[in-house]
Design a protein around this motif. Structure first.
Motif, PDB file in Angstrom:
ATOM      1  N   GLU A   1       0.855  -1.183   0.000  1.00 40.90           N
ATOM      2  CA  GLU A   1       0.000   0.000   0.000  1.00 40.90           C
ATOM      3  C   GLU A   1       0.892   1.235   0.000  1.00 40.90           C
TER       4      GLU A   1
ATOM      5  N   GLU B   1       0.651   4.434   0.568  1.00 35.87           N
ATOM      6  CA  GLU B   1       0.620   5.510   1.561  1.00 35.87           C
ATOM      7  C   GLU B   1       0.732   4.973   2.988  1.00 35.87           C
ATOM      8  N   SER B   2       1.337   3.835   3.159  1.00 31.23           N
ATOM      9  CA  SER B   2       1.351   3.190   4.470  1.00 31.23           C
ATOM     10  C   SER B   2       2.535   3.619   5.321  1.00 31.23           C
ATOM     11  N   PHE B   3       2.526   3.190   6.557  1.00 31.69           N
ATOM     12  CA  PHE B   3       3.625   3.366   7.503  1.00 31.69           C
ATOM     13  C   PHE B   3       4.936   2.851   6.899  1.00 31.69           C
TER      14      PHE B   3
ATOM     15  N   ASP C   1       6.699   5.057   4.287  1.00 33.65           N
ATOM     16  CA  ASP C   1       7.399   6.141   4.973  1.00 33.65           C
ATOM     17  C   ASP C   1       8.698   5.632   5.601  1.00 33.65           C
TER      18      ASP C   1
ATOM     19  N   LYS D   1      -4.889   0.331  11.349  1.00 31.27           N
ATOM     20  CA  LYS D   1      -4.986   1.797  11.368  1.00 31.27           C
ATOM     21  C   LYS D   1      -3.627   2.416  11.654  1.00 31.27           C
ATOM     22  N   TYR D   2      -2.895   1.846  12.612  1.00 33.48           N
ATOM     23  CA  TYR D   2      -1.581   2.392  12.959  1.00 33.48           C
ATOM     24  C   TYR D   2      -0.642   2.335  11.754  1.00 33.48           C
ATOM     25  N   PHE D   3      -0.648   1.204  11.048  1.00 34.32           N
ATOM     26  CA  PHE D   3       0.244   1.034   9.899  1.00 34.32           C
ATOM     27  C   PHE D   3      -0.343   1.635   8.618  1.00 34.32           C
ATOM     28  N   ARG D   4      -1.526   2.232   8.718  1.00 30.33           N
ATOM     29  CA  ARG D   4      -2.194   2.881   7.579  1.00 30.33           C
ATOM     30  C   ARG D   4      -2.362   1.919   6.399  1.00 30.33           C
ATOM     31  N   LEU D   5      -2.848   0.720   6.721  1.00 31.84           N
ATOM     32  CA  LEU D   5      -3.113  -0.307   5.707  1.00 31.84           C
ATOM     33  C   LEU D   5      -4.624  -0.343   5.476  1.00 31.84           C
ATOM     34  N   GLN D   6      -5.089   0.482   4.550  1.00 31.87           N
ATOM     35  CA  GLN D   6      -6.531   0.648   4.343  1.00 31.87           C
ATOM     36  C   GLN D   6      -7.191  -0.624   3.825  1.00 31.87           C
TER      37      GLN D   6
ATOM     38  N   GLU E   1      -7.823  -3.173   6.461  1.00 33.90           N
ATOM     39  CA  GLU E   1      -9.059  -2.866   7.186  1.00 33.90           C
ATOM     40  C   GLU E   1     -10.266  -3.428   6.453  1.00 33.90           C
TER      41      GLU E   1
END
Length: 309
Positions: free
Chosen positions: A135, A137-139, A142, A196-201, A204
Motif C-alpha cells: 500500500e 501511503e502506508s507506515f 514512509d 490503522k496504525y500502519f495505515r493499511l486501508q 481494514e
C-alpha cells in the motif's frame, strides 16, 4: 520381524529431529562433504538411534524442514512469510552447512529486516521491499523512503514497538494478500487497530469482510473475493466448505480461520478473467442454480462480494 515397520534401503536414511521424523537419502545428506551429516554417516563413531533405527538429533524439529529442503534443492527456498532467520542461521552453523549460511546472508541482503515487539518478546521478520510497499501511503513506505531517521537495532533491522503477537497477520496480508491464519474475534478487533496504525486501508477492508462473514454465519452464503492485478488474490467464505458447490471449489480452497469463516488464496490467473463484478456474477449464474447478488468495492485492489441465496 515387525512387518508393519517400513524397510529402509541402503540409500534411505531416517532422521528423528526433536521428535519429528524425516525420511531422506544418503545422497542428499552427503551433498555437502564437510557437513554434520556427511561426518555422521561416513565416520566410524557410533550415533544414537531410536527404536525404529532413525538417527537421533536433538535439534528443533520444525525448522529442520528448511535445512533438509536446502540440502535437497541446493538452494534456499523458504515459504512465504518465513520469519525465523535467526533460528535457521543457528541451525546452519550447528550442522556445519556453510553454503546455507552464505545463502541466508544473501537473502538478508535482498530483504528488509523488521524487529517487532519490546524486550524479550521481540521477533525479527525478513520481508521484501515489494511486499512492504503493497500500500503506497502506508507506515512502511514512509519507513523505507529514508526521509527521516528510523530506529534500528545492531543487526540493522528496523525496530517497531508494536504488538508482536498480531504482527504475523500483518505479514500474511503484506506477503500473501489476506488474513490466512486462525484469528479470534478479540484479536481481529486488535488487528484493526494495528491496521490503522500502519495505515493499511485494504487490510481494514479484509478485517471488515471477516467480521461481516462471522455475523452472517447460518444465513446466506457469502464469498468475498479480493482481486489485485499485480499481487496475490484471496477469498473469504462465511459457510463451511461442505456447503459450497463443486463449481465454487474450482475457484479457491478455503481453510478455517475462525468460527464459520474460511479463507484461502486464489490463483491470479483464475481471477484475471473476472474484470468486474458483472463478470463474476455471470460465472456464478451459469455455474449454480442459486440467485446471485453482487457488490463491488474499488481501491488499490477490488473486493467483489458474492451472495448466493
Amino acid at each position: 520381524m515387525d512387518s508393519a515397520r517400513p524397510r529402509q534401503s541402503d540409500n534411505q536414511i531416517g532422521l528423528n529431529v526433536g521428535g519429528k521424523i524425516y525420511l531422506t537419502t544418503r545422497d542428499t545428506l552427503t551433498r555437502y562433504p564437510n557437513s554434520f551429516f556427511a561426518i555422521m554417516l561416513d565416520s566410524d563413531i557410533p550415533s544414537d538411534k531410536d527404536a525404529q533405527g532413525n538417527y537421533l538429533i536433538d535439534r528443533d524439529g520444525e525448522i529442520f524442514r528448511q535445512v533438509l529442503n536446502f540440502m535437497r534443492c541446493g538452494e534456499l527456498v523458504l515459504p512465504r512469510g518465513f520469519s525465523e532467520f535467526d533460528l535457521l542461521e543457528h541451525e546452519a552453523d550447528f550442522f556445519s552447512l556453510e553454503a546455507l549460511e552464505v545463502a541466508l546472508r544473501e537473502a538478508a541482503g535482498m530483504s528488509v529486516g523488521i524487529a517487532v515487539g519490546t524486550g524479550s518478546t521481540r521477533s525479527t521478520y525478513m520481508m521484501t521491499r515489494e511486499a512492504l510497499m503493497r500500500e503506497k501511503e502506508s507506515f512502511f513506505t514512509d519507513m523505507l523512503d529514508g526521509g527521516k531517521p528510523f530506529p534500528r537495532d545492531r543487526q540493522d533491522n528496523y525496530v517497531i514497538s508494536r504488538n508482536n503477537s498480531l504482527f504475523h497477520h500483518v505479514v500474511d496480508y503484506l506477503v500473501r494478500g489476506g488474513i490466512l491464519n486462525d484469528i479470534t474475534s478479540s484479536d481481529l478487533q486488535q488487528l484493526r487497530k494495528e491496521a490503522k496504525y500502519f495505515r493499511l486501508q485494504m487490510l481494514e477492508q479484509h478485517i471488515q469482510s471477516v467480521e461481516f462473514l462471522r455475523q452472517q454465519a447460518g444465513f446466506h452464503l457469502h464469498i468475498h473475493f479480493f482481486y489485485s492485478e499485480n499481487g496475490p488474490c484471496v477469498a473469504y467464505s462465511g459457510k463451511l466448505r461442505r456447503d459450497l458447490d463443486r463449481s465454487l471449489e474450482k475457484l479457491w480452497k478455503g481453510y478455517q480461520i475462525g468460527n464459520e469463516v474460511y479463507a484461502g488464496e486464489v490463483d491470479p490467473k483464475t481471477m484475471s478473467k473476472f474484470t468486474s463484478a458483472s463478470s463474476v456474477k455471470e460465472f456464478f449464474s451459469t455455474q449454480t442454480s442459486k440467485s446471485v447478488k453482487m457488490s463491488e468495492l474499488s481501491s488499490n485492489c477490488t473486493r467483489i462480494n458474492v451472495q448466493l441465496y
